[in-house]
Design an enzyme around this catalytic site. Structure first.
Site, PDB file in Angstrom:
ATOM      1  N   CYS A 115      -0.331   4.155   2.203  1.00 27.99           N
ATOM      2  CA  CYS A 115      -0.173   3.941   3.649  1.00 27.99           C
ATOM      3  C   CYS A 115       1.272   4.165   4.093  1.00 27.99           C
ATOM      4  O   CYS A 115       1.523   4.784   5.112  1.00 27.99           O
ATOM      5  CB  CYS A 115      -0.495   2.493   4.026  1.00 27.99           C
ATOM      6  SG  CYS A 115      -2.095   1.945   3.534  1.00 27.99           S
ATOM      7  N   ASP A 116       2.198   3.619   3.346  1.00 26.87           N
ATOM      8  CA  ASP A 116       3.553   3.482   3.874  1.00 26.87           C
ATOM      9  C   ASP A 116       4.617   4.310   3.147  1.00 26.87           C
ATOM     10  O   ASP A 116       5.783   4.272   3.532  1.00 26.87           O
ATOM     11  CB  ASP A 116       3.955   1.992   3.854  1.00 26.87           C
ATOM     12  CG  ASP A 116       3.012   1.139   4.697  1.00 26.87           C
ATOM     13  OD1 ASP A 116       2.461   1.681   5.677  1.00 26.87           O
ATOM     14  OD2 ASP A 116       2.831  -0.045   4.382  1.00 26.87           O
ATOM     15  N   CYS A 145       0.844  -1.207   0.000  1.00 22.89           N
ATOM     16  CA  CYS A 145       0.000   0.000   0.000  1.00 22.89           C
ATOM     17  C   CYS A 145       0.872   1.247   0.000  1.00 22.89           C
ATOM     18  O   CYS A 145       1.419   1.637   1.042  1.00 22.89           O
ATOM     19  CB  CYS A 145      -0.925  -0.009   1.221  1.00 22.89           C
ATOM     20  SG  CYS A 145      -1.959   1.453   1.330  1.00 22.89           S
TER      21      CYS A 145
END
Ligand SMILES: Cc1cc2nc3c(=O)[nH]c(=O)nc-3n(C[C@H](O)[C@H](O)[C@H](O)COP(=O)(O)OP(=O)(O)OC[C@H]3O[C@@H](n4cnc5c(N)ncnc54)[C@H](O)[C@@H]3O)c2cc1C
Lengths: 114, 314
Positions: B138-139, B135
């Site tokens: 997200c990261d 992701c």
């Protein structure tokens, strides 16, 4: 604030209080993102099954979340959420990125007993 | 019997929740069983901007709304369960979860969607969250000024490779073919970005490191040569596979393991319907999952009604 039904830890003081008042604590430090939401949902369900454990969340971007972000156990983490398990105030396990309910349950049983 | 339902829906993504809304509203006693978090892939989507009538909504919020709408009509939802046994061919269908609870129903809708494809290389599991991510939104920010790899050659891989250059000092796109599957404008944008370079005809065969990922071994698929590359992070964005493992040998699937259905979303087994990303179809979107879920629910309600000869309230 995170949109969950878990106890929210908003400051260092609340974090300390939570650890002082509870023997077994699981804190999920994340955002409202795809890797974090499934973990919150599992925790909300598990809260009904494990009365001996306090389940809480903390916003990853709040300044006081450094209490989790900067833990030595999270030093190499590069995936949200950071989940930390405490027994008597000490970190007994920490995980990075999404975990399934089964993986969480395994940790809870191993570290805190059923 | 308490564990008996008119319809059991397997999977609580857009397709399953829609079917749950329609069936419960028609007073068809419905249970949704879901392996992960409710919402499925919608929860993986930060922002959905193409759901008609809703200009902008997070996937999580859309999923939460669908869930509460289904529950308001009386639909029961059990999430984070594991289906350990399934019997679909008899007239009364039977589904066992967690090896301990069994539910029966007259009909079943399968809406198990899809999941991220993994590479399956050595070390992939070990370094998830320690350098490997699925992701980018997200990261990405964990890789400020770091060197990373994006694996894949489709739209998401190239779009995310560009967006990851906000953080990373260098992005290498590793792709197994000599050409991309992405739309031309994504390819152009990636090619024009000075921080992005490409390793074509290549695949990662091993992830390594001590406490966190710090290197990968890459095989050139043409020459067979293996090279090592030091790296801080790898984003794996190589598409989705249908969640149909448990149905193999039970329901008719196509060569891609997608469920074959007719125009009513009926499978080859009477009383068993399927909807959403797990069926054989060309376009996989929330709107198409919702449409499939609607058709499956209406067909299924009719089937249950004909079986029971009860009035239909759709
Ligand atoms: C990153 C990303 C961004 C996207 N962006 C958009 C967008 O902007 N607009 C758009 O329209 N579409 C978008 N899509 C596509 C869209 O999200 C999907 O097409 C749609 O959500 C599929 O819904 P579904 O119900 O068929 O399956 P899913 O959402 O995959 O749901 C399936 C559910 O079934 C459960 N399940 C799986 N196996 C089992 C089992 N054995 N037992 C019980 N339960 C099981 C899963 O846990 C899941 O909850 C995006 C997808 C991704 C991944």
């Amino acid at each position: 604030m995170l949109q969950t039904n878990l106890t929210h830890v908003a400051s260092l003081t609340e974090h300390t209080e939570l650890l002082n008042n509870n023997e077994n604590v699981m804190i999920c430090c994340g955002r409202m993102g795809p890797m974090c939401i499934p973990v919150y949902e599992s925790m909300e369900e598990l809260e009904n099954e494990y009365s001996n454990i306090k389940f809480a969340d903390m916003e990853f971007d709040s300044p006081d979340a450094k209490v989790i972000r900067e833990l030595p156990e999270c030093r190499n983490f590069a995936g949200l959420p950071f989940v930390v398990y405490y027994k008597n105030g000490k970190v007994v396990k920490a995980t990075s990125s999404i975990q399934s309910r089964d993986q969480i349950t395994e940790i809870l049983d191993e570290k805190f007993g059923k | 019997m308490q564990n008996n339902y008119d319809v059991i829906i397997i999977g609580a993504g857009a397709a399953g929740l829609t079917a749950g809304i329609y069936l419960s509203r028609a007073k068809v006693k419905t249970l949704i069983l879901n392996e992960g978090a409710v919402g499925g892939q919608m929860v993986l989507t930060h922002e959905i901007a193409n759901y008609p009538g809703v200009e902008n909504i997070s996937g999580y919020e859309l999923a939460r709304n669908m869930k509460s709408q289904a529950q308001k009509f009386g639909c029961k939802i059990r999430s984070n369960i594991k289906i350990t046994d399934i019997q679909l061919t008899e007239e009364i269908k039977q589904v066992t979860i967690n090896n301990k609870e069994t539910f029966t129903s007259d009909a079943v809708i399968i809406s198990t969607g899809g999941k991220s494809r993994t590479i399956g290389a050595i070390g992939e599991d070990k370094f998830k969250g320690l350098g490997i991510s699925y992701c980018a939104t997200c990261d990405g920010d964990f890789f400020q000024d770091k060197e990373i790899i994006v694996v894949g050659g489709g739209n998401s891989a190239l779009e995310e490779a560009v967006s990851l250059t906000k953080y990373a000092s260098k992005v290498t796109v590793v792709h197994q073919f000599d050409h991309f599957q992405a739309f031309e404008h994504y390819v152009e944008e990636a090619r024009n970005n000075p921080k992005i370079n490409f390793k074509m005809d290549s695949e990662i065969v091993e992830f390594s490191g001590n406490e966190k990922l710090n290197a990968v071994r890459i095989r050139n698929k043409i020459s067979g040569d293996i090279s090592e590359m030091n790296i801080d992070g790898v984003f794996i964005l190589i598409g989705y596979v249908p969640n149909t493992e448990m149905l193999r040998g039970i329901i008719e699937l196509n060569g891609n393991n997608e469920i074959k259905v007719d125009n009513n979303m009926a499978t080859n087994i009477p009383g068993v319907y399927a909807a959403g990303d797990s069926i054989a179809k060309r376009f996989r979107q929330v709107t198409t999952a919702v449409a499939d879920g609607t058709i499956a629910a209406l067909s299924c309600a009719e089937y249950v009604h004909n079986n029971k000869k009860e009035p239909l309230e759709v």
